[in-house]
Design a protein around this motif. Structure first.
Motif, PDB file in Angstrom:
ATOM      1  N   ASP A 100     -60.352  36.058  16.053  1.00  0.00           N
ATOM      2  CA  ASP A 100     -60.020  36.375  14.767  1.00  0.00           C
ATOM      3  C   ASP A 100     -61.767  36.901  13.880  1.00  0.00           C
ATOM      4  O   ASP A 100     -62.553  36.496  14.570  1.00  0.00           O
ATOM      5  N   VAL A 101     -61.467  38.143  13.048  1.00  0.00           N
ATOM      6  CA  VAL A 101     -62.572  38.461  12.338  1.00  0.00           C
ATOM      7  C   VAL A 101     -62.154  38.396  10.686  1.00  0.00           C
ATOM      8  O   VAL A 101     -61.002  38.772  10.592  1.00  0.00           O
ATOM      9  N   VAL A 102     -63.048  38.099  10.206  1.00  0.00           N
ATOM     10  CA  VAL A 102     -62.542  37.851   8.660  1.00  0.00           C
ATOM     11  C   VAL A 102     -63.718  38.643   7.809  1.00  0.00           C
ATOM     12  O   VAL A 102     -64.767  38.359   7.513  1.00  0.00           O
ATOM     13  N   PRO A 103     -63.432  40.134   7.660  1.00  0.00           N
ATOM     14  CA  PRO A 103     -64.251  41.000   7.134  1.00  0.00           C
ATOM     15  C   PRO A 103     -64.187  41.221   5.394  1.00  0.00           C
ATOM     16  O   PRO A 103     -64.984  41.734   4.973  1.00  0.00           O
ATOM     17  N   ASN A 104     -63.255  40.437   4.926  1.00  0.00           N
ATOM     18  CA  ASN A 104     -63.149  40.482   3.430  1.00  0.00           C
ATOM     19  C   ASN A 104     -64.199  39.691   2.764  1.00  0.00           C
ATOM     20  O   ASN A 104     -64.382  39.825   1.662  1.00  0.00           O
ATOM     21  N   HIS A 105     -64.372  38.283   3.287  1.00  0.00           N
ATOM     22  CA  HIS A 105     -65.500  37.630   2.663  1.00  0.00           C
ATOM     23  C   HIS A 105     -66.197  36.699   3.649  1.00  0.00           C
ATOM     24  O   HIS A 105     -66.061  36.723   4.629  1.00  0.00           O
ATOM     25  N   THR A 106     -67.038  36.079   3.140  1.00  0.00           N
ATOM     26  CA  THR A 106     -67.726  35.062   4.005  1.00  0.00           C
ATOM     27  C   THR A 106     -67.791  33.717   3.149  1.00  0.00           C
ATOM     28  O   THR A 106     -67.101  33.460   2.169  1.00  0.00           O
ATOM     29  N   SER A 107     -68.680  32.764   3.924  1.00  0.00           N
ATOM     30  CA  SER A 107     -68.479  31.433   3.296  1.00  0.00           C
ATOM     31  C   SER A 107     -69.569  31.402   2.248  1.00  0.00           C
ATOM     32  O   SER A 107     -70.632  32.289   2.307  1.00  0.00           O
ATOM     33  N   ASN A 108     -69.614  30.769   1.000  1.00  0.00           N
ATOM     34  CA  ASN A 108     -70.897  30.606   0.200  1.00  0.00           C
ATOM     35  C   ASN A 108     -71.847  29.876   0.853  1.00  0.00           C
ATOM     36  O   ASN A 108     -72.940  29.839   0.094  1.00  0.00           O
ATOM     37  N   GLN A 109     -71.962  29.567   2.101  1.00  0.00           N
ATOM     38  CA  GLN A 109     -73.019  28.842   3.078  1.00  0.00           C
ATOM     39  C   GLN A 109     -73.435  29.727   3.767  1.00  0.00           C
ATOM     40  O   GLN A 109     -74.408  29.461   4.506  1.00  0.00           O
ATOM     41  N   HIS A 110     -72.862  31.139   3.714  1.00  0.00           N
ATOM     42  CA  HIS A 110     -73.544  32.220   4.484  1.00  0.00           C
ATOM     43  C   HIS A 110     -74.946  32.554   3.984  1.00  0.00           C
ATOM     44  O   HIS A 110     -75.245  32.586   2.556  1.00  0.00           O
TER      45      HIS A 110
END
Length: 517
Positions: A100-110
């Protein structure tokens, strides 16, 4: 695989929901070494490729789809070394591995989001995300009326008064794809995993990412994941295609690599745009997931779905389940009838031309598991209520033994509770039973791989009684018949290769499908 074709064109993919497949270290959560330990099973099942759900560093607000570092493994799931071993061993068994890749968002801990929160409005750090001033005399209202796919507003206010956009949980801030740093970082992630040897990617929320200028209000009647008949600028904005073109340019440097998009777009013309020659290789068509167990409705869904490959030349991509929707057995009515119908639809799906995605556990005939809201971990359930919770289809798999955790883990406290009623559905119980759902899947996948009748990309439809259909694969000759009526029906002429239920006096019973040549 068809002669001269790419490996993914008619592959059977198997989605491994990593948390729920197999636990090697006894913490009650599945992991990479657990998958490695069960590769023999996957080889026996006969699948061509795996899709692994996110195993990257994450605070797990959304089971790993909130990623803090997309180029490292979360300790919960193991190490990069564990991943490399899994990849190597899967390849030795001729099983491809996609991630999987998740290009729409990150974690708020990124690290990026932490920097954005520490920076001022208008700063370069905030420009990687979508921060806006609110409306109203003191900016106390969100910048627009967008709602989250998980329920509630799609905006959260930060202490300095600005708001940030999150189309999913507040812990999943949306990235700003107008910022070139965002594209550069995704390219870095793709190359990181491609250089390690992965065979492709499943792109999460592939119809999201790009946002229209000005962020105009949506029609409040629009569906959660859309788009629907109503105006919904959150999804399927035309700018998304530039992102997929960027991804394709990277993948074209790795000729055997592919990408499939999670695209909740039901308009065939718009879905086709994602499959242009310089965009995705495959795109999930969710029509079968959204169609009830009725032959006429299924026939229409199949015919509409096949207009997409006809427009694009790309293969169709079929699926009946995944970690976000109810399991087929429950969707088709539950109980014995639900099992019969799910078995029938497995044969329908595996008879169709193109790629097929199976979801772990469907080959065991698993149904949803009722889970009290207090025990659910899904953020959508916490926001929208238990009836919207997705954990019902994410319960760990039963491997062996007569009591939970059925060999999934040494720890009886699995991350979601396993029902004692699954004692008869374990891999151990089903693998030697010729009539089991697992045996049906194994036989169907083997025939699909080896029998010449599965050639050709087009279907022709037979006349059929009410509540039934039959189609033939042009070029190969396979006939698939489905009976959703209440009474047995006569089969088309031919030799029966496989049926989802035993024939009754030579007829196909209710809630059943058969293959003939």
């Amino acid at each position: 695989m068809r002669p001269g074709g790419a490996w993914w064109q008619d592959a059977v993919f198997y989605q491994v929901y990593v948390r729920s497949f197999a636990d090697s270290d006894g913490d009650g959560v599945g992991d990479l070494e657990g998958i490695h330990s069960r590769l023999g099973y996957l080889e026996l099942l006969g699948v061509d490729a795996l899709w692994l759900t996110p195993f990257y560093r994450s605070p797990m607000a959304d089971h790993g789809y909130d990623i803090a570092d997309p180029r490292d493994v979360d300790p919960m799931f193991g190490t990069l070394g564990d991943f490399d071993v899994l990849l190597t061993e899967a390849h030795k068994r001729n099983i491809k591995v996609t991630v999987d890749v998740v290009p729409n968002h990150t974690s708020n801990q990124h690290a990026w989001f932490k920097s954005a929160m520490a920076a001022k409005p208008g700063s370069p750090e905030r420009d990687r995300y979508i921060f806006r001033d609110g409306v109203g005399p003191k900016g106390e209202d969100p910048p627009n009326n967008w709602v989250s796919a998980f329920g509630g507003p799609a905006w959260t206010r930060v202490p300095d008064g600005q708001w940030y956009l999150h189309l999913f949980a507040p812990q999943q801030p949306d990235l700003n794809w107008a910022n070139p740093e965002v594209a550069a970082d995704l390219e870095r992630t793709l190359r990181f995993w491609l250089e390690r040897g992965v065979d492709g990617f499943r792109i999460d929320v592939a119809h999201g990412m790009a946002k229209p200028p000005g962020l105009p209000d949506m029609d409040p009647r629009a569906d959660a994941l859309g788009p629907s008949h109503y105006y919904d600028p959150r999804w399927d904005y035309d700018g998304v295609h530039e992102i997929h073109q960027m991804i394709r340019k990277v993948l074209d440097e790795y000729p055997e690599a592919m990408a499939v998009g999670e695209i909740w777009v039901t308009d065939e013309e718009r879905l086709s745009r994602y499959l242009r020659p310089d965009e995705l290789h495959l795109a999930f068509n969710f029509r079968l997931v959204l169609t009830h167990f009725d032959a006429d409705a299924m026939r229409t869904a199949i015919q509409r779905s096949l207009t997409v490959p006809a427009r694009t030349g790309a293969p169709a991509t079929w699926t009946l389940g995944n970690h976000d929707v109810w399991r087929q057995v429950s969707r088709y009515g539950g109980g014995a009838a639900g099992v019969r119908r799910a078995r029938a639809m497995a044969l329908v799906e595996l008879a169709l031309p193109g790629a097929v995605y199976l979801y772990n556990g469907e080959e065991l005939g698993l149904a949803n598991v009722e889970i009290p809201l207090a025990e659910m971990a899904d953020p959508r359930a916490k926001t929208s209520g238990a009836e919207f919770g997705r954990d019902v289809s994410r319960v760990p798999l039963p491997w062996e033994g007569d009591l939970p955790p059925f060999g999934f883990s040494r720890n009886p406290r699995t991350w979601l509770p396993m029902p004692a009623s699954w004692a008869g559905l374990t891999v151990e119980k089903q693998i030697e039973d010729a009539d089991s759902t697992l045996s049906l899947y194994r036989q169907a996948i083997e025939l699909r791989k080896t029998h010449s009748a599965f050639g050709g990309d087009e279907l022709e439809w037979y006349g059929a009684p009410a509540g039934c259909f039959a189609f033939r694969r042009k070029g190969g000759g396979l006939v698939c018949a489905l009976n959703t009526s209440a009474t047995p029906i006569a089969l088309p002429p031919g030799e029966v290769l496989l049926s989802s239920s035993p024939l009754v006096d030579g007829k196909l019973p209710a809630d059943a499908a058969a293959w003939l040549v």
